[in-house]
Write a protein that holds these residues in place. Structure first.
Motif, PDB file in Angstrom:
ATOM      1  N   ASP A 155       0.715  -1.149   0.011  1.00 57.11           N
ATOM      2  CA  ASP A 155      -0.003   0.042   0.006  1.00 57.11           C
ATOM      3  C   ASP A 155       0.747   1.279   0.074  1.00 57.11           C
ATOM      4  O   ASP A 155       0.274   2.287   0.047  1.00 57.11           O
ATOM      5  CB  ASP A 155      -0.828   0.031   1.116  1.00 57.11           C
ATOM      6  CG  ASP A 155      -0.094   0.031   2.640  1.00 57.11           C
ATOM      7  OD1 ASP A 155       0.692  -0.350   2.563  1.00 57.11           O
ATOM      8  OD2 ASP A 155      -0.830   0.514   3.473  1.00 57.11           O
ATOM      9  N   GLN A 156       2.249   1.279  -0.084  1.00 58.05           N
ATOM     10  CA  GLN A 156       2.913   2.160  -0.040  1.00 58.05           C
ATOM     11  C   GLN A 156       3.605   2.616  -1.266  1.00 58.05           C
ATOM     12  O   GLN A 156       3.976   1.926  -2.159  1.00 58.05           O
ATOM     13  CB  GLN A 156       4.349   2.012   1.152  1.00 58.05           C
ATOM     14  CG  GLN A 156       4.014   2.206   2.263  1.00 58.05           C
ATOM     15  CD  GLN A 156       4.927   2.057   3.251  1.00 58.05           C
ATOM     16  OE1 GLN A 156       6.119   1.322   2.889  1.00 58.05           O
ATOM     17  NE2 GLN A 156       4.913   2.573   4.332  1.00 58.05           N
ATOM     18  N   ILE A 157       3.652   3.948  -1.781  1.00 59.21           N
ATOM     19  CA  ILE A 157       4.404   4.350  -2.709  1.00 59.21           C
ATOM     20  C   ILE A 157       5.671   4.228  -2.553  1.00 59.21           C
ATOM     21  O   ILE A 157       6.448   4.476  -1.293  1.00 59.21           O
ATOM     22  CB  ILE A 157       3.981   5.821  -3.407  1.00 59.21           C
ATOM     23  CG1 ILE A 157       4.070   6.923  -2.233  1.00 59.21           C
ATOM     24  CG2 ILE A 157       2.474   5.683  -3.773  1.00 59.21           C
ATOM     25  CD1 ILE A 157       4.100   8.074  -2.888  1.00 59.21           C
ATOM     26  N   PRO A 158       6.859   4.128  -3.514  1.00 58.97           N
ATOM     27  CA  PRO A 158       8.124   3.815  -3.272  1.00 58.97           C
ATOM     28  C   PRO A 158       8.808   5.028  -2.278  1.00 58.97           C
ATOM     29  O   PRO A 158       9.673   4.669  -1.486  1.00 58.97           O
ATOM     30  CB  PRO A 158       8.862   3.892  -4.495  1.00 58.97           C
ATOM     31  CG  PRO A 158       7.900   3.292  -5.567  1.00 58.97           C
ATOM     32  CD  PRO A 158       6.553   3.747  -4.718  1.00 58.97           C
ATOM     33  N   LYS A 207      21.556   4.968  -2.433  1.00 57.32           N
ATOM     34  CA  LYS A 207      21.530   4.330  -3.599  1.00 57.32           C
ATOM     35  C   LYS A 207      20.357   3.582  -4.261  1.00 57.32           C
ATOM     36  O   LYS A 207      19.959   3.671  -5.417  1.00 57.32           O
ATOM     37  CB  LYS A 207      22.617   3.054  -3.826  1.00 57.32           C
ATOM     38  CG  LYS A 207      23.989   3.575  -3.531  1.00 57.32           C
ATOM     39  CD  LYS A 207      25.019   2.470  -4.020  1.00 57.32           C
ATOM     40  CE  LYS A 207      24.740   1.071  -3.041  1.00 57.32           C
ATOM     41  NZ  LYS A 207      25.838   0.143  -3.317  1.00 57.32           N
ATOM     42  N   PHE A 208      19.419   3.264  -3.430  1.00 59.00           N
ATOM     43  CA  PHE A 208      17.934   2.814  -3.875  1.00 59.00           C
ATOM     44  C   PHE A 208      17.121   3.818  -3.648  1.00 59.00           C
ATOM     45  O   PHE A 208      15.763   3.348  -3.794  1.00 59.00           O
ATOM     46  CB  PHE A 208      17.704   1.507  -2.698  1.00 59.00           C
ATOM     47  CG  PHE A 208      18.887   0.570  -2.770  1.00 59.00           C
ATOM     48  CD1 PHE A 208      18.925  -0.531  -3.685  1.00 59.00           C
ATOM     49  CD2 PHE A 208      19.854   0.379  -1.785  1.00 59.00           C
ATOM     50  CE1 PHE A 208      19.546  -1.353  -3.608  1.00 59.00           C
ATOM     51  CE2 PHE A 208      20.550  -0.530  -1.844  1.00 59.00           C
ATOM     52  CZ  PHE A 208      20.724  -1.500  -2.620  1.00 59.00           C
ATOM     53  N   ARG A 209      17.479   4.973  -3.477  1.00 58.78           N
ATOM     54  CA  ARG A 209      16.282   6.165  -3.382  1.00 58.78           C
ATOM     55  C   ARG A 209      15.558   6.303  -4.718  1.00 58.78           C
ATOM     56  O   ARG A 209      16.111   6.400  -5.840  1.00 58.78           O
ATOM     57  CB  ARG A 209      16.722   7.326  -3.067  1.00 58.78           C
ATOM     58  CG  ARG A 209      16.011   8.494  -2.790  1.00 58.78           C
ATOM     59  CD  ARG A 209      16.442   9.942  -2.419  1.00 58.78           C
ATOM     60  NE  ARG A 209      15.739  10.620  -1.588  1.00 58.78           N
ATOM     61  CZ  ARG A 209      14.531  11.368  -2.167  1.00 58.78           C
ATOM     62  NH1 ARG A 209      14.168  10.984  -3.267  1.00 58.78           N
ATOM     63  NH2 ARG A 209      13.912  12.021  -1.471  1.00 58.78           N
ATOM     64  N   PRO A 210      14.281   6.104  -4.661  1.00 60.75           N
ATOM     65  CA  PRO A 210      13.326   6.056  -5.928  1.00 60.75           C
ATOM     66  C   PRO A 210      13.288   7.625  -6.653  1.00 60.75           C
ATOM     67  O   PRO A 210      13.401   8.567  -5.694  1.00 60.75           O
ATOM     68  CB  PRO A 210      12.000   5.959  -5.510  1.00 60.75           C
ATOM     69  CG  PRO A 210      12.039   5.991  -4.226  1.00 60.75           C
ATOM     70  CD  PRO A 210      13.434   5.589  -3.458  1.00 60.75           C
ATOM     71  N   LEU A 211      13.426   7.636  -7.654  1.00 61.83           N
ATOM     72  CA  LEU A 211      13.163   9.239  -8.295  1.00 61.83           C
ATOM     73  C   LEU A 211      11.631   9.685  -8.050  1.00 61.83           C
ATOM     74  O   LEU A 211      10.847   9.017  -7.886  1.00 61.83           O
ATOM     75  CB  LEU A 211      13.202   9.158  -9.926  1.00 61.83           C
ATOM     76  CG  LEU A 211      14.598   8.796 -10.341  1.00 61.83           C
ATOM     77  CD1 LEU A 211      14.732   8.504 -12.035  1.00 61.83           C
ATOM     78  CD2 LEU A 211      15.859   9.658  -9.986  1.00 61.83           C
ATOM     79  N   ALA A 212      11.554  10.975  -7.754  1.00 61.99           N
ATOM     80  CA  ALA A 212      10.159  11.593  -7.456  1.00 61.99           C
ATOM     81  C   ALA A 212       9.679  11.870  -8.810  1.00 61.99           C
ATOM     82  O   ALA A 212      10.073  11.987  -9.630  1.00 61.99           O
ATOM     83  CB  ALA A 212      10.665  13.202  -6.691  1.00 61.99           C
ATOM     84  N   CYS A 213       8.433  11.433  -8.528  1.00 66.51           N
ATOM     85  CA  CYS A 213       7.532  11.777  -9.744  1.00 66.51           C
ATOM     86  C   CYS A 213       6.544  12.928  -9.626  1.00 66.51           C
ATOM     87  O   CYS A 213       5.389  12.685  -9.081  1.00 66.51           O
ATOM     88  CB  CYS A 213       6.864  10.323 -10.037  1.00 66.51           C
ATOM     89  SG  CYS A 213       7.619   9.064 -10.456  1.00 66.51           S
ATOM     90  N   PRO A 214       6.814  14.199  -9.879  1.00 64.18           N
ATOM     91  CA  PRO A 214       5.791  15.259  -9.788  1.00 64.18           C
ATOM     92  C   PRO A 214       4.809  15.089 -10.303  1.00 64.18           C
ATOM     93  O   PRO A 214       3.961  15.806 -10.205  1.00 64.18           O
ATOM     94  CB  PRO A 214       6.779  16.471  -9.816  1.00 64.18           C
ATOM     95  CG  PRO A 214       7.986  15.878 -10.836  1.00 64.18           C
ATOM     96  CD  PRO A 214       8.238  14.346 -10.402  1.00 64.18           C
ATOM     97  N   ASN A 215       5.003  14.626 -11.737  1.00 60.88           N
ATOM     98  CA  ASN A 215       3.802  14.437 -12.688  1.00 60.88           C
ATOM     99  C   ASN A 215       2.667  13.668 -12.178  1.00 60.88           C
ATOM    100  O   ASN A 215       1.542  13.446 -12.778  1.00 60.88           O
ATOM    101  CB  ASN A 215       4.330  14.045 -14.083  1.00 60.88           C
ATOM    102  CG  ASN A 215       5.174  15.022 -14.506  1.00 60.88           C
ATOM    103  OD1 ASN A 215       5.117  16.315 -14.122  1.00 60.88           O
ATOM    104  ND2 ASN A 215       6.061  14.743 -15.488  1.00 60.88           N
ATOM    105  N   ASN A 216       3.067  12.835 -11.273  1.00 63.78           N
ATOM    106  CA  ASN A 216       1.893  11.709 -10.784  1.00 63.78           C
ATOM    107  C   ASN A 216       0.947  12.206  -9.826  1.00 63.78           C
ATOM    108  O   ASN A 216       1.161  12.767  -8.621  1.00 63.78           O
ATOM    109  CB  ASN A 216       2.663  10.547  -9.950  1.00 63.78           C
ATOM    110  CG  ASN A 216       1.779   9.182  -9.549  1.00 63.78           C
ATOM    111  OD1 ASN A 216       0.536   9.352  -9.703  1.00 63.78           O
ATOM    112  ND2 ASN A 216       2.309   8.269  -8.921  1.00 63.78           N
TER     113      ASN A 216
END
Length: 108
Positions: free
Chosen positions: A38-41, A64-73
Protein backbone atom coordinates in the motif's frame (compact mmCIF):
# COMPACT_ATOMS: atom_id res chain seq x y z
CA UNK A 1 27.52 5.84 -8.31
CA UNK A 2 25.49 7.93 -10.73
CA UNK A 3 21.72 8.03 -10.22
CA UNK A 4 21.26 7.17 -13.90
CA UNK A 5 22.80 3.74 -13.31
CA UNK A 6 20.28 1.16 -12.10
CA UNK A 7 21.10 -0.78 -8.97
CA UNK A 8 21.93 -4.41 -9.72
CA UNK A 9 20.35 -7.41 -8.06
CA UNK A 10 23.72 -8.33 -6.57
CA UNK A 11 24.01 -4.89 -4.94
CA UNK A 12 20.51 -5.22 -3.51
CA UNK A 13 21.18 -8.70 -2.20
CA UNK A 14 24.49 -7.60 -0.69
CA UNK A 15 22.77 -4.73 1.12
CA UNK A 16 20.05 -7.00 2.55
CA UNK A 17 22.67 -9.54 3.71
CA UNK A 18 24.69 -6.75 5.35
CA UNK A 19 21.58 -5.56 7.24
CA UNK A 20 20.76 -9.11 8.32
CA UNK A 21 24.30 -9.72 9.59
CA UNK A 22 24.32 -6.42 11.51
CA UNK A 23 20.92 -6.48 13.20
CA UNK A 24 18.31 -9.19 12.70
CA UNK A 25 15.43 -7.04 14.02
CA UNK A 26 16.41 -4.29 11.60
CA UNK A 27 16.43 -6.89 8.84
CA UNK A 28 12.90 -8.01 9.77
CA UNK A 29 11.75 -4.39 9.78
CA UNK A 30 13.31 -3.90 6.35
CA UNK A 31 11.42 -6.91 5.01
CA UNK A 32 8.19 -5.67 6.60
CA UNK A 33 8.46 -2.29 4.87
CA UNK A 34 9.38 -3.86 1.53
CA UNK A 35 6.48 -6.34 1.67
CA UNK A 36 3.80 -3.67 2.10
CA UNK A 37 1.87 -3.13 -1.09
CA UNK A 38 0.00 0.00 0.00
CA UNK A 39 3.01 2.33 -0.02
CA UNK A 40 4.43 4.32 -2.85
CA UNK A 41 8.21 3.93 -3.22
CA UNK A 42 9.06 7.34 -1.72
CA UNK A 43 7.01 6.52 1.40
CA UNK A 44 8.82 3.21 1.79
CA UNK A 45 12.19 4.93 1.32
CA UNK A 46 11.32 7.53 3.97
CA UNK A 47 10.33 4.83 6.43
CA UNK A 48 13.54 2.91 5.74
CA UNK A 49 15.56 6.09 6.25
CA UNK A 50 14.06 6.35 9.71
CA UNK A 51 14.87 2.71 10.44
CA UNK A 52 18.52 3.18 9.45
CA UNK A 53 19.01 6.57 11.13
CA UNK A 54 21.38 5.08 13.75
CA UNK A 55 23.43 3.19 11.15
CA UNK A 56 25.15 5.89 9.08
CA UNK A 57 26.94 3.47 6.77
CA UNK A 58 23.74 1.56 5.97
CA UNK A 59 21.85 4.82 5.54
CA UNK A 60 24.47 6.01 3.06
CA UNK A 61 24.21 2.75 1.15
CA UNK A 62 20.41 2.95 1.23
CA UNK A 63 20.63 6.23 -0.69
CA UNK A 64 21.60 4.22 -3.80
CA UNK A 65 18.09 2.76 -3.74
CA UNK A 66 16.25 6.09 -3.41
CA UNK A 67 13.44 6.22 -5.99
CA UNK A 68 13.15 9.17 -8.29
CA UNK A 69 10.44 11.66 -7.40
CA UNK A 70 7.52 11.73 -9.80
CA UNK A 71 5.98 15.22 -9.62
CA UNK A 72 3.74 14.41 -12.59
CA UNK A 73 2.00 11.61 -10.71
CA UNK A 74 -1.41 12.98 -9.77
CA UNK A 75 -2.57 9.89 -7.95
CA UNK A 76 -0.37 9.74 -4.89
CA UNK A 77 -2.00 8.69 -1.62
CA UNK A 78 -2.21 12.29 -0.43
CA UNK A 79 -3.93 13.61 -3.54
CA UNK A 80 -6.50 10.81 -3.54
CA UNK A 81 -7.47 11.61 0.05
CA UNK A 82 -7.60 15.30 -0.79
CA UNK A 83 -10.00 14.59 -3.66
CA UNK A 84 -12.17 12.40 -1.42
CA UNK A 85 -12.17 15.11 1.26
CA UNK A 86 -13.02 17.92 -1.16
CA UNK A 87 -15.68 16.05 -3.16
CA UNK A 88 -18.58 16.86 -0.74
CA UNK A 89 -17.64 20.56 -0.86
CA UNK A 90 -17.59 20.50 -4.64
CA UNK A 91 -21.01 18.85 -4.77
CA UNK A 92 -22.42 21.30 -2.23
CA UNK A 93 -21.11 24.26 -4.22
CA UNK A 94 -22.71 22.87 -7.38
CA UNK A 95 -26.04 22.40 -5.60
CA UNK A 96 -25.93 25.93 -4.23
CA UNK A 97 -24.91 27.38 -7.59
CA UNK A 98 -27.87 25.82 -9.38
CA UNK A 99 -30.39 26.00 -6.53
CA UNK A 100 -31.74 29.48 -7.33
CA UNK A 101 -32.07 28.97 -11.10
CA UNK A 102 -33.72 25.60 -10.40
CA UNK A 103 -36.31 27.19 -8.06
CA UNK A 104 -37.13 29.85 -10.66
CA UNK A 105 -37.53 27.14 -13.30
CA UNK A 106 -39.83 25.00 -11.10
CA UNK A 107 -42.03 27.97 -10.07
CA UNK A 108 -42.85 28.91 -13.70
Amino acid sequence: MSKSEPVTFEESLSFVKKVKARDYMLYLSLLDVLNRNDQIPLEAYSELSLLFRHHEDLLAELSKFRPLACPNNLYTHGSIWMIIFLMPFLLLSLVLAFEKPLKCFLLQ
